[in-house]
Structures are given as C-alpha cells and as structure tokens.
Design an enzyme around this catalytic site. Structure first.
Site, mmCIF file in Angstrom:
data_model
loop_
_atom_site.group_PDB
_atom_site.id
_atom_site.type_symbol
_atom_site.label_atom_id
_atom_site.label_comp_id
_atom_site.label_asym_id
_atom_site.label_seq_id
_atom_site.Cartn_x
_atom_site.Cartn_y
_atom_site.Cartn_z
ATOM 1 N N GLU A 24 -26.607 -39.969 -12.612
ATOM 2 C CA GLU A 24 -26.614 -39.483 -10.890
ATOM 3 C C GLU A 24 -26.422 -40.917 -10.211
ATOM 4 O O GLU A 24 -26.098 -41.148 -9.122
ATOM 5 C CB GLU A 24 -27.903 -38.914 -10.808
ATOM 6 C CG GLU A 24 -27.851 -37.516 -11.141
ATOM 7 C CD GLU A 24 -29.049 -36.576 -10.738
ATOM 8 O OE1 GLU A 24 -29.929 -37.222 -9.862
ATOM 9 O OE2 GLU A 24 -29.331 -35.714 -11.412
ATOM 10 N N TYR A 60 -35.700 -25.079 -4.447
ATOM 11 C CA TYR A 60 -37.183 -25.830 -4.054
ATOM 12 C C TYR A 60 -36.801 -26.360 -2.517
ATOM 13 O O TYR A 60 -35.748 -26.465 -1.876
ATOM 14 C CB TYR A 60 -37.483 -26.825 -4.870
ATOM 15 C CG TYR A 60 -36.539 -27.952 -5.270
ATOM 16 C CD1 TYR A 60 -36.592 -29.063 -4.202
ATOM 17 C CD2 TYR A 60 -35.284 -28.048 -5.854
ATOM 18 C CE1 TYR A 60 -35.754 -30.255 -4.457
ATOM 19 C CE2 TYR A 60 -34.544 -28.781 -5.935
ATOM 20 C CZ TYR A 60 -34.433 -30.081 -5.262
ATOM 21 O OH TYR A 60 -33.652 -31.165 -5.309
ATOM 22 N N GLY A 100 -31.911 -36.977 -13.134
ATOM 23 C CA GLY A 100 -32.456 -37.806 -11.979
ATOM 24 C C GLY A 100 -33.410 -38.784 -12.283
ATOM 25 O O GLY A 100 -33.869 -39.918 -11.851
ATOM 26 N N TRP A 136 -30.455 -25.418 -8.970
ATOM 27 C CA TRP A 136 -31.554 -26.062 -9.599
ATOM 28 C C TRP A 136 -32.863 -25.598 -8.939
ATOM 29 O O TRP A 136 -33.126 -25.976 -8.034
ATOM 30 C CB TRP A 136 -31.558 -27.523 -9.433
ATOM 31 C CG TRP A 136 -32.509 -28.638 -10.060
ATOM 32 C CD1 TRP A 136 -33.512 -28.938 -9.547
ATOM 33 C CD2 TRP A 136 -32.649 -28.801 -11.583
ATOM 34 N NE1 TRP A 136 -34.395 -29.540 -10.591
ATOM 35 C CE2 TRP A 136 -33.801 -29.541 -11.583
ATOM 36 C CE3 TRP A 136 -31.672 -28.468 -12.658
ATOM 37 C CZ2 TRP A 136 -34.059 -29.880 -13.080
ATOM 38 C CZ3 TRP A 136 -31.958 -29.051 -13.842
ATOM 39 C CH2 TRP A 136 -33.303 -29.736 -14.052
#
Length: 240
Positions: free
Chosen positions: A50, A136, A9, A226
């Site tokens: 990405e 997260y 990212g 992730w």
C-alpha cells in the site's frame, strides 16, 4: 475466486522494498508464492503493497513513476483493487467529522468517484477495476452535540483510540442500544449516526447500494470488501 494475499496496511514496508530491490529476491518471492499457493489451488496473488511511495520502489515493481502507468498495468495485471475508503479518519483529520468512504465529495478531490474516474481517465479500463467497500467506520467526538452533520467541528476520535469501529459494533452497540439517530447524506452518498457528542461515519445499506449501482453504471469488474467478518448478520453482504 481465492487469492493468496501478502502484505497489507501494517506491513513493514522496508521488507517489501528490500524484496523488490533486485531480480534475485523478486524471483525468490515469486517462486515461494507459487510454492505456497499452488497446493491450495489459489487463483492468483494479491500483493497489497500500500505504501510503495518512492520512485525506486515503484520502478522495482515495474511501475515507471509515482503516477502509475495505466498501459503497463493493463498489460500485466488481471485487475486492480481501488481502496475507496479511509478517506477520512480522526487520527489524521481530528478537527472535523468526515465521510470515511465518501462516494462523492464536492469539498475535496478525494472520493471514491474521483479515484475511479482518475484511473479511467488515465486509460486503465473500467472492466479491470474492483471497487472497495468498507464494513467499518470511524467515530469522532463532537465539540457541539447540536452540530452533527458532515464536516462538523470535532475533538478527535471517540470510543476507540483511533475511532475505528466495525459495522457490527456500530449496529449493535451504538444504534441497537437506543438513543442514536441515523442519517444518510445524498451529497456524499454516506451514512452517519450520532448520540450526544458521539458521531460515527460509516457505510450502511443505502451507502453500499449506491456504490454497487455506481460500480455497475461505470462497468467495473466488481467489488471487494474489508472485511466480511465485520458484517452484522450478513446485512451488507446481502445488499451487494
């Protein structure tokens, strides 16, 4: 299965664009990936580009257009990983609380289910799709502590600069210290907690379980997370 993962990212997209721009540099990239991964017995390569957002970049990746050609991808890829998270975050949606990784969303075309369903409708086989699970969430600052559901008015990020918080942080520092109220929303299949004007959208056990059952029901290849290091005492990993 262990993959050599390249990019991500925060990578410089211009470097990837330059690499993919001609056959010679593509070959250099492929050969060097094999040289690095081969001695360590990696099973393959995860090219995490990405933001390949131009027609030229997509063409150089053997994708014909910005609408990914499912048939060509099925013929050339073992699987695709669908990042069904970062759907909402205070950095780009500061005014309303969001489900950062909503499985369903009746108020938007963007959700985990809509992403998976769009790939299947395009002809890409479910058995080659890997579903993304985030360990997260994101924190918003509520405008009104008494209005604390999804899509509640907010004043941007809370706790951290971008609002991002790992699951272990959410469990230990926000919920674990007492005072925070937890809730699961069946419409979005997503968890959240709040304490005063601090509001956090995230995936907890119920969200993860709902997504695993969804993936099995759709006949998907599997899931990825992730990232594992953000788990709290393996709580989410044991759930899956």
């Amino acid at each position: 299965m262990t993959l050599l993962s390249i990019a991500g990212g925060i990578v410089d997209d211009s470097a990837l664009s330059s690499m993919a721009s001609n056959a010679s540099t593509r070959k250099t990239f492929i050969d060097s990936s094999i040289t690095i991964g081969g001695p360590y017995n990696f099973h393959g390569l995860d090219l995490d580009w990405e933001f390949s957002s131009t027609t030229t970049d997509m063409s150089n990746l053997v994708f014909r257009s910005l609408s990914y050609p499912a048939e060509a991808m099925e013929n050339n890829l073992d699987w695709i990983t669908v990042m069904a998270f970062d759907i909402g975050a205070p950095t780009w949606k500061p005014n309303l609380t969001e489900a950062p990784a909503a499985l369903y969303n009746p108020f938007s075309e963007v959700s985990g289910d809509s992403e998976i369903s769009s790939w299947i409708r395009a002809g890409f086989p479910a058995r080659k799709i890997v579903f993304g699970l985030p360990y997260y969430g994101y924190a918003w600052k509520l405008k009104d502590a008494n209005n604390h559901g999804f899509l509640a008015p907010a004043n941007g990020a809370d706790i951290t600069a971008d609002g991002a918080l790992g699951y272990t942080h959410i469990r230990n520092r926000i919920i674990g210290q007492g005072g925070a109220i937890t809730a699961f929303n069946y419409t979005f299949a997503s968890d959240y907690c709040y304490n005063g004007t601090t509001w956090v959208g995230y995936d907890d056990v119920k969200s993860i379980l709902a997504k695993i059952l969804y993936a099995k029901g759709k006949g998907l290849l599997g899931y990825f997370t992730w990232r594992v290091g953000l788990d709290d005492n393996w709580t989410l990993s044991k759930t899956v």
